[in-house]
Design a protein around this motif. Structure first.
Motif, PDB file in Angstrom:
ATOM      1  N   UNK A   1       0.778  -1.224   0.000  1.00  0.00           N
ATOM      2  CA  UNK A   1       0.000   0.000   0.000  1.00  0.00           C
ATOM      3  C   UNK A   1       0.811   1.277   0.000  1.00  0.00           C
ATOM      4  N   UNK A   2       2.155   1.164   0.141  1.00  0.00           N
ATOM      5  CA  UNK A   2       3.000   2.360   0.138  1.00  0.00           C
ATOM      6  C   UNK A   2       3.527   2.619  -1.267  1.00  0.00           C
ATOM      7  N   UNK A   3       3.547   3.889  -1.665  1.00  0.00           N
ATOM      8  CA  UNK A   3       4.125   4.235  -2.961  1.00  0.00           C
ATOM      9  C   UNK A   3       5.649   4.275  -2.830  1.00  0.00           C
ATOM     10  N   UNK A   4       6.354   3.912  -3.894  1.00  0.00           N
ATOM     11  CA  UNK A   4       7.823   3.905  -3.833  1.00  0.00           C
ATOM     12  C   UNK A   4       8.400   5.281  -3.508  1.00  0.00           C
ATOM     13  N   UNK A   5       9.432   5.274  -2.690  1.00  0.00           N
ATOM     14  CA  UNK A   5      10.147   6.492  -2.316  1.00  0.00           C
ATOM     15  C   UNK A   5      11.637   6.269  -2.562  1.00  0.00           C
ATOM     16  N   UNK A   6      12.440   7.374  -2.601  1.00  0.00           N
ATOM     17  CA  UNK A   6      13.873   7.208  -2.867  1.00  0.00           C
ATOM     18  C   UNK A   6      14.513   6.166  -1.964  1.00  0.00           C
ATOM     19  N   UNK A   7      15.308   5.297  -2.558  1.00  0.00           N
ATOM     20  CA  UNK A   7      15.933   4.173  -1.857  1.00  0.00           C
ATOM     21  C   UNK A   7      16.679   4.628  -0.608  1.00  0.00           C
ATOM     22  N   UNK A   8      17.416   5.717  -0.717  1.00  0.00           N
ATOM     23  CA  UNK A   8      18.269   6.157   0.392  1.00  0.00           C
ATOM     24  C   UNK A   8      17.460   6.604   1.597  1.00  0.00           C
ATOM     25  N   UNK A   9      16.198   6.989   1.374  1.00  0.00           N
ATOM     26  CA  UNK A   9      15.424   7.584   2.458  1.00  0.00           C
ATOM     27  C   UNK A   9      14.669   6.570   3.303  1.00  0.00           C
ATOM     28  N   UNK A  10      14.305   5.426   2.729  1.00  0.00           N
ATOM     29  CA  UNK A  10      13.436   4.532   3.494  1.00  0.00           C
ATOM     30  C   UNK A  10      14.021   3.142   3.723  1.00  0.00           C
ATOM     31  N   UNK A  11      15.037   2.741   2.979  1.00  0.00           N
ATOM     32  CA  UNK A  11      15.520   1.366   3.093  1.00  0.00           C
ATOM     33  C   UNK A  11      16.388   1.193   4.337  1.00  0.00           C
TER      34      UNK A  11
END
Length: 568
Positions: free
Chosen positions: A431-441
């Motif tokens: 249900x979450x839209x993709x966000x920049x890799x560096x910010x959420x992973x």
């Protein structure tokens, strides 16, 4: 694949010789045992920078050598031939570090470190812990896309046209700079061209002036001496020629009586002829002597003018002539600047269209590869425990900049790498839209994304060897088993050497090695031990339970290993 690794006098390693096998090779050991030292030695073999501090205390040099089976790799073979290295399907890469410097060898042939690194890049992908950080930096994302074979020829075609455009732009900048410079010097150059044209310079004139002035300056002295010679030779009171004739006549009479006089007769005859010719030349020369003070003054004025020009311009006559030709050419160019600039600008406009076509091709190819990579990584993440993971590669035009190329009427920035900006986006929860890799992973998620990427790239490039230095950072035991299974599956395509602390990953090994630090006498050294099947079970059990290995841990380790074998 790496068949063997030999290390001597490197950090804590006295001497180490290990044979690796196909499939998944796992190295385990306590923190500080020396696993990172072995990776450091491998890095050195592959052409990375090496410090003299790696030389073991008391040793003269550190040695690291790997024997690698490469199979068939035409590009690699061409690279070896270009550097005069014997081509074979098995290469020995060797590095020696001394206090005085570093040396590199391939099949015993000395090579530059840059060549060793280029060869190493064709053979081994070594994933260190810092590679996680590289993946978090957006400027590295385009490099990942550009590693795919589909992109390479399109990138090459783009770079060819970009280089042509860069050269045209430089030509235009240089021409405009010359125009500005010349506009400031135009008046000076026009004056200098007029002055030097009026001088009618000749590269040989100075020598000719000197010669003629010398004759005119000494005309009276030459005349007097020529007259004296004529008087001595043909004088009314005493004539040298007549005297020589008399001597010659007497010698002829004497030679008829005494043959010994014949030699002297010949010498006097020759001397008389030479003196007579000299006297006659002096008489003729007197007739041609010019007494011309006015001509001499003219020549002196010309010489003075030439000296003035040479002093003013700080150049000799040949250099002045060259300078005159140069500034005259510059003035001719200046008169045609507008036409020349217009010609180059037309070529730039034409080249912009060609560059745009190549840029669009590259952009669309990156989009295509990015879409496929997004789908492949999403599938791989499911196998690694991220069930609802979505991965997205975004390829956008790089807006603004030079304006060499316009897309849909909007200027885009073009570099030697293309006109795009590539970024990775990820969503790990439903249900979450993709966000920049560096910010959420998280660290564990980055590890799994990296493993997914490496798996896809390994199949793409058919690299013989992949090395993972603790790719299990930040992941739990349950996920570790999935990661281990994925690494074992990947080892079907290439040999894998991996360092891990996770029993779930170690259990997947086709071959297990233990790195340990031991004390021998007064020294501490690092050793690597190839484990038997029983030792493999005990080491996995030790990773599960710690120093005290219980029967329960042994049973669990055996079950874990058997599960990995069933999935093989």
């Amino acid at each position: 694949m790496i068949k063997s690794l030999y290390i001597k006098d490197f950090a804590l390693i006295d001497e180490l010789d290990v044979q690796f096998e196909k499939g998944l090779n796992i190295m385990t050991g306590q923190t500080g045992a020396g696993k990172s030292i072995i990776i450091g030695a491998l890095n050195m073999i592959l052409g990375e920078r090496a410090d003299t501090e790696v030389i073991r205390q008391g040793a003269q040099k550190a040695i690291a050598e790997a024997t690698i089976f490469v199979g068939k790799n035409e590009y690699l073979f061409e690279l070896l031939e270009e550097n005069a290295v014997e081509v074979s399907k098995e290469l020995i890469l060797r590095r020696e570090i001394r206090q005085t410097g570093s040396r590199a060898f391939i099949n015993d042939t000395p090579v530059n470190i840059s060549v060793l690194k280029e060869v190493g890049d064709q053979l081994v992908d070594l994933h260190g812990q810092h590679d996680h950080q590289l993946l978090l930096k957006e400027e590295n994302h385009q490099d990942v896309i550009d590693q795919f074979d589909l992109v390479q020829p399109v990138m090459k075609a783009y770079r060819t046209e970009y280089q042509k455009m860069s050269e045209l732009q430089k030509e235009l900048r240089d021409l405009k700079r010359r125009e500005r410079d010349l506009s400031e010097k135009m008046e000076l150059y026009q004056f200098q061209v007029k002055e030097l044209e009026a001088a009618e310079l000749d590269a040989h004139e100075e020598d000719e002036l000197e010669s003629e002035m010398n004759l005119l300056d000494n005309a009276e002295d030459l005349d007097q001496k020529a007259a004296a010679i004529s008087e001595i030779g043909n004088g009314e009171d005493v004539s040298l020629i007549e005297l020589l004739n008399t001597i010659k006549m007497h010698l002829e009479d004497m030679a008829r009586i005494e043959p010994e006089f014949q030699t002297y007769l010949e010498e006097v005859t020759t001397a008389r002829i030479s003196i007579q010719e000299a006297v006659q030349f002096a008489e003729r020369y007197r007739d041609g002597i010019e007494f011309n003070p006015k001509r001499l003054e003219t020549l002196r004025q010309r010489q003075s003018e030439l000296n003035r020009l040479q002093k003013k311009y700080q150049r000799d006559i040949p250099e002045l002539i060259q300078y005159y030709n140069e500034i005259k050419t510059e003035l001719n160019v200046a008169e045609n600047f507008d036409l020349e600039i217009e010609r180059i600008e037309k070529k730039i406009a034409d080249q912009a269209e060609v560059l745009k076509e190549r840029a669009v091709d590259l952009h669309e190819t990156r989009v295509q590869v990015g879409n496929q990579l997004s789908a492949d990584i999403a599938d791989a993440l499911k196998n690694l425990g991220i069930e609802h993971g979505r991965f997205q590669v975004r390829v956008d035009w790089l807006k603004g900049g030079s304006g060499w190329v316009e897309v849909d009427g909007v200027p885009v920035e073009c570099t030697s790498e293309g006109c795009d900006e590539v970024s990775f986006f990820i969503s790990t929860n439903k249900g979450e839209s993709p966000k920049p890799l560096a910010k959420i992973a998280s660290g564990g998620e980055i590890s799994r994304v990296m493993l997914s990427l490496k798996s896809i790239l390994a199949k793409e490039h058919h690299l013989p060897v992949m090395i993972f230095d603790e790719i299990d950072t930040g992941i739990s035991g349950h996920i570790s088993e999935k990661v281990g299974r994925e690494m074992r599956k990947l080892s079907e395509y290439c040999q894998i050497v991996a360092i891990t602390h996770q029993p779930q990953i170690a259990s997947q090994a086709h071959k297990h090695y233990k790195v340990e630090k031991v004390e021998e006498g007064e020294r501490t050294i690092t050793k690597i031990i190839s484990l038997s099947e029983e030792e493999h079970i005990r080491e996995v059990a030790g990773l599960m339970s710690g120093e005290e290995i219980t029967d329960s841990a042994l049973s669990s380790a055996k079950e874990l290993i058997e599960r990995s074998g069933m999935r093989n």
